[in-house]
Design an enzyme around this catalytic site. Structure first.
Site, short mmCIF file in Angstrom:
data_model
loop_
_atom_site.label_atom_id
_atom_site.label_comp_id
_atom_site.label_asym_id
_atom_site.label_seq_id
_atom_site.Cartn_x
_atom_site.Cartn_y
_atom_site.Cartn_z
CB CYS A 1 45.85 33.56 45.29
SG CYS A 1 46.86 33.82 43.84
CD GLU B 1 45.84 30.50 42.04
OE1 GLU B 1 45.57 30.13 43.21
OE2 GLU B 1 45.94 31.69 41.71
CE LYS C 1 31.12 34.83 36.88
NZ LYS C 1 30.98 35.85 37.96
CD GLU D 1 42.62 32.15 50.35
OE1 GLU D 1 41.57 31.61 49.98
OE2 GLU D 1 43.53 32.46 49.57
P1 NDP Z 1 34.78 32.79 44.59
O1 NDP Z 1 35.80 31.76 44.52
O2 NDP Z 1 33.44 32.41 45.10
O3 NDP Z 1 34.57 33.49 43.15
C1 NDP Z 1 35.52 33.52 42.13
C2 NDP Z 1 34.81 33.53 40.78
O4 NDP Z 1 33.98 32.37 40.66
C3 NDP Z 1 33.88 34.71 40.60
O5 NDP Z 1 33.86 35.10 39.25
C4 NDP Z 1 32.54 34.13 41.00
O6 NDP Z 1 31.48 34.86 40.48
C5 NDP Z 1 32.64 32.76 40.37
N1 NDP Z 1 31.73 31.75 40.94
C6 NDP Z 1 31.22 31.69 42.18
N2 NDP Z 1 30.44 30.58 42.32
C7 NDP Z 1 30.46 29.94 41.13
C8 NDP Z 1 29.86 28.75 40.62
N3 NDP Z 1 29.08 27.97 41.38
N4 NDP Z 1 30.09 28.39 39.35
C9 NDP Z 1 30.88 29.15 38.56
N5 NDP Z 1 31.46 30.29 38.96
C10 NDP Z 1 31.27 30.68 40.24
O7 NDP Z 1 35.37 33.99 45.40
P2 NDP Z 1 34.66 34.93 46.43
O8 NDP Z 1 34.58 36.23 45.83
O9 NDP Z 1 33.38 34.46 46.99
O10 NDP Z 1 35.74 34.83 47.57
C11 NDP Z 1 35.71 33.73 48.47
C12 NDP Z 1 37.08 33.46 48.99
O11 NDP Z 1 37.87 32.90 47.95
C13 NDP Z 1 37.87 34.70 49.42
O12 NDP Z 1 37.53 35.12 50.67
C14 NDP Z 1 39.25 34.18 49.33
O13 NDP Z 1 39.53 33.43 50.47
C15 NDP Z 1 39.20 33.27 48.13
N6 NDP Z 1 39.66 33.91 46.89
C16 NDP Z 1 40.81 33.47 46.35
C17 NDP Z 1 41.30 34.07 45.22
C18 NDP Z 1 42.56 33.61 44.60
O14 NDP Z 1 43.24 34.41 43.97
N7 NDP Z 1 42.88 32.35 44.65
C19 NDP Z 1 40.65 35.20 44.60
C20 NDP Z 1 39.40 35.56 45.21
C21 NDP Z 1 38.95 34.93 46.31
P3 NDP Z 1 30.78 36.01 41.38
O15 NDP Z 1 31.87 36.78 42.07
O16 NDP Z 1 30.08 36.80 40.37
O17 NDP Z 1 29.91 35.29 42.35
#
Ligand code: NDP
Length: 497
Positions: free
Chosen positions: A304, A270, A194, A401
Site C-alpha cells: 500500500c 487504511e 476476515k 492506484e
Molecule cells: P478490497 O479493498 O475490495 O478488499 C479488502 C478486504 O475487504 C477483503 O478482505 C475483502 O474481502 C473485503 N471486502 C470487500 N468488500 C467488502 C464489503 N462490502 N464489506 C466488508 N468487507 C469487504 O480489495 P481488492 O482485493 O478488491 O483490491 C482492490 C484494490 O484495493 C486493489 O487493486 C488495490 O488498489 C487496493 N488494495 C489496497 C490494499 C492496501 O494495502 N491498502 C490492499 C489490497 C488492495 P474479499 O477479498 O473476500 O472480497
C-alpha cells in the site's frame, strides 16, 4: 535455483477442508459453498475453504463477545503481554510452515513471506505485547466551584472497546492481520478477523497457534468468505464495536459508511495510495533508479505504501528512463518457492487482469513504455516490471492506484512544481523525497501531504512509528502509541468528597 520442498504439515493443512476458526476450534458448517484457492504462480488449485454461514458469523461474534466479558477480561495486562509474546514465539517456531502456506496462496516470494509475514509480523506482535501494562488514564485537576468546602477529583480510564472486526486484504495476510488483532488484544479487546477471500489460509493456522499459546478460546476468531457477504455482515453486526480495515479506497468508503450507519461503530481505515517519490536534481540518475526499484517493486508493487508516481527533474529524466529500462530488464520472473527468486507473480488472477487493463489503456493513450507493459509468457500471474513516461499528471497511470510493478515518470522544472505535483492526488498515505540536501528536505517535509514522508528511502515501516493516511488514504493511525486511541474509549470519572 534453490527450490524449497513443501513441508508435510503444509500439505496436510492444504489438503483438509478448512473453514472458520471460532471459539478455539475449526468450524466447517457447509461443504457445498467453498472458496477454491489457486496458486497464482502455477494456476493450480491447491486448497478449498468453506465459506462462513450467517450462523458461523453470529457464533464468531458471540464467542468474541463472551470472551471480552469473560476469559480475556479476567486476564491481567501483564499476562496479556506474556500470551502475545508466547504467540510470537510459536509463530517463529512455525516460521517455515506459515511462510510456505502464504507463498503457495499469494505467490509472494518465500524470502518475503518469511521476512514480512513471520519475522516482521512477530516484531509488531512483540511491540503490542510491550504496551499492555502501559495503557493508562490520567488524574485531572478540576475547577468545579465548591459551595460548602467539598472537593472534586477527576480521572480518566482507558477502556477496551469490545469486539473488533479486522478486515484484511490479500497483500500481507498475516502481517496486516497482526496489526489488527495484535493492537486489539493488547488493549483488552477481542477480535474476529476476515481475511481476503483469495488468501484465507494463513490466518486459520495462526488462530490455531493462538490457542496453543494459551490465549483463551473466543479471543481471536477467523471467518472466511466474500467481502460483500461475510465482511459486510461483520461490519454491520450489532455486537461489533469497531471495524479496522485495510484495502481499497472504494471498499473503505463502503465499510466506513456501513459501520457508522450500524450503531456508530469506531472505524480505522487504511486505504492505500497513489504514492509519490520526488527526486531532487542533486541525486544522480544511478541513485534515482535504485530509489525507484526500492520504492515501487517490492512484492511486485503490491504494497500500500509503494510509490507509483515518480517526479524527476526535466534535465535528468531521459537519462533516468534509459537506465531504469535496463535495470528493470534484470528483474526476471522466478518461482516464489525458490529461495533465489527476486521477482514473483501477482497475487491473484482478478488483480492480474486489472493491472493488464491499465497497461492496455495506457497503450491506447499512446504513453511511452520505457520497459514492460504486459505479462510474461508463463503460466501464472506474472506481470512484467513496467515503467512509463507519463504525459501529464492527468494520465490514468498517474491517478489510479494500480497496485502492481509499475513506475510512471513525470518531469518537473522547479521545486514548487514538484510539491504541487506530489500533492495532486486524492490519496495521501506516504511519499518520499530524495536529495543530498538535508535542509532542503526538512523544508519540504511539512509541505508534502502524506501520513508518512521518507527521506532517501521508501517503504520502511516500524512498529514504533504511527502509520496511516491523510486525505483519501484513510482515517486513523496504526502502530506507535497512536493505536491505543483507536482501540480504547476514554471514560471520565468525577468524584466529590
Ligand atoms: P478490497 O479493498 O475490495 O478488499 C479488502 C478486504 O475487504 C477483503 O478482505 C475483502 O474481502 C473485503 N471486502 C470487500 N468488500 C467488502 C464489503 N462490502 N464489506 C466488508 N468487507 C469487504 O480489495 P481488492 O482485493 O478488491 O483490491 C482492490 C484494490 O484495493 C486493489 O487493486 C488495490 O488498489 C487496493 N488494495 C489496497 C490494499 C492496501 O494495502 N491498502 C490492499 C489490497 C488492495 P474479499 O477479498 O473476500 O472480497
Amino acid at each position: 535455483m534453490v527450490e524449497v520442498s513443501i513441508l508435510p504439515q503444509v500439505r496436510d493443512f492444504m489438503n483438509r477442508l478448512n473453514g472458520q476458526f471460532i471459539n478455539g476450534k475449526t468450524v466447517v458448517s457447509q461443504q457445498d459453498e467453498v472458496i477454491t484457492i489457486t496458486n497464482p504462480a502455477t494456476d493450480e488449485v491447491i486448497a478449498h475453504v468453506a465459506t462462513a454461514t450467517s450462523g458461523d458469523i453470529d457464533y464468531a461474534v458471540d464467542s468474541a463477545h463472551r470472551a471480552f466479558h469473560g476469559g480475556w477480561a479476567n486476564v491481567s495486562p501483564a499476562q496479556r503481554g506474556l500470551l502475545l509474546n508466547r504467540l510470537a514465539d510459536l509463530m517463529i517456531a512455525h516460521r517455515e510452515e506459515l511462510a510456505q502456506i502464504e507463498t503457495l496462496t499469494s505467490g509472494k516470494l518465500i524470502t518475503l513471506s518469511r521476512a514480512f509475514e513471520v519475522d516482521y509480523a512477530v516484531s509488531f506482535l512483540r511491540y503490542y505485547a510491550g504496551w499492555t501494562t502501559r495503557i493508562e488514564g490520567k488524574t485531572v485537576a478540576l475547577s468545579l466551584p465548591s459551595a460548602n468546602g467539598e472537593k472534586y477529583t477527576g480521572l480518566t480510564l482507558r477502556e477496551p472497546l469490545g469486539v473488533v472486526a479486522g478486515i484484511v486484504p490479500w497483500n500481507f495476510s498475516i502481517m496486516i492481520a497482526v496489526w489488527k488483532f495484535g493492537s486489539a488484544l493488547a488493549c483488552g479487546c477481542t477480535a474476529v478477523i476476515k481475511p481476503s477471500e483469495v488468501t484465507p489460509l494463513t490466518m486459520l493456522r495462526v488462530a490455531e497457534l493462538v490457542i496453543e499459546a494459551g490465549i483463551p478460546p473466543g479471543v481471536l476468531n477467523v471467518v472466511n468468505g466474500p467481502g460483500q457477504q461475510v465482511g459486510h455482515a461483520l461490519t454491520t453486526h450489532p455486537k461489533i464495536a469497531k471495524v479496522t480495515f485495510t484495502g481499497g479506497m472504494e471498499t473503505g468508503a463502503i465499510i466506513g459508511t456501513a459501520a457508522l450507519q450500524s450503531g456508530f461503530k469506531r472505524v480505522t481505515l487504511e486505504l492505500g495510495g497513489k504514492n509519490a517519490a520526488g527526486f531532487l536534481p542533486d541525486v544522480s540518475p544511478e541513485k534515482t533508479v535504485e530509489g525507484i526499484i526500492e520504492a515501487g517493486f517490492l512484492n511486485s508493487g503490491q504494497v500500500c505504501a509503494s510509490a507509483e508516481r515518480y517526479y524527476v527533474h526535466r534535465s535528468l529524466i531521459n537519462n533516468v528512463a534509459e537506465q531504469l529500462g535496463k535495470r528493470l530488464a534484470t528483474l526476471t520472473p522466478g518461482d516464489p518457492m525458490d529461495d533465489e527468486s527476486r521477482f514473483g507473480p501477482l497475487a491473484n488472477r482478478s488483480h492480474f487482469n486489472k493491472v493488464i487493463g491499465y497497461f492496455t489503456r495506457a497503450r491506447d493513450q499512446n504513453l511511452t513504455f520505457i520497459h514492460g507493459g504486459g505479462a510474461f509468457d508463463l503460466p501464472g500471474c506474472y506481470i512484467q516490471p513496467t515503467a512509463v513516461l507519463a504525459r501529464s499528471e492527468n494520465d490514468e497511470l498517474m491517478r489510479q492506484e494500480v497496485f502492481g510493478p509499475v513506475a510512471s515518470l513525470l518531469a518537473y522544472d522547479s521545486v514548487d512544481e514538484l510539491v504541487t505535483l506530489m500533492n495532486d492526488s486524492p490519496y495521501g498515505l506516504a511519499a518520499s523525497l530524495w536529495t543530498n540536501n538535508l535542509s532542503q528536505a526538512l523544508r519540504l517535509i511539512p509541505r508534502v501531504e502524506a501520513g508518512t514522508v521518507w527521506v532517501n528511502m521508501h517503504n520502511y515501516i516500524d512498529p514504533a512509528m504511527p502509520f496511516g493516511g491523510t486525505k483519501g488514504s484513510g482515517i486513523g493511525r496504526e502502530f506507535g502509541s497512536a493505536f491505543i486511541d483507536h482501540f480504547t474509549e476514554i471514560k471520565s470519572v468525577i468524584m466529590r468528597y
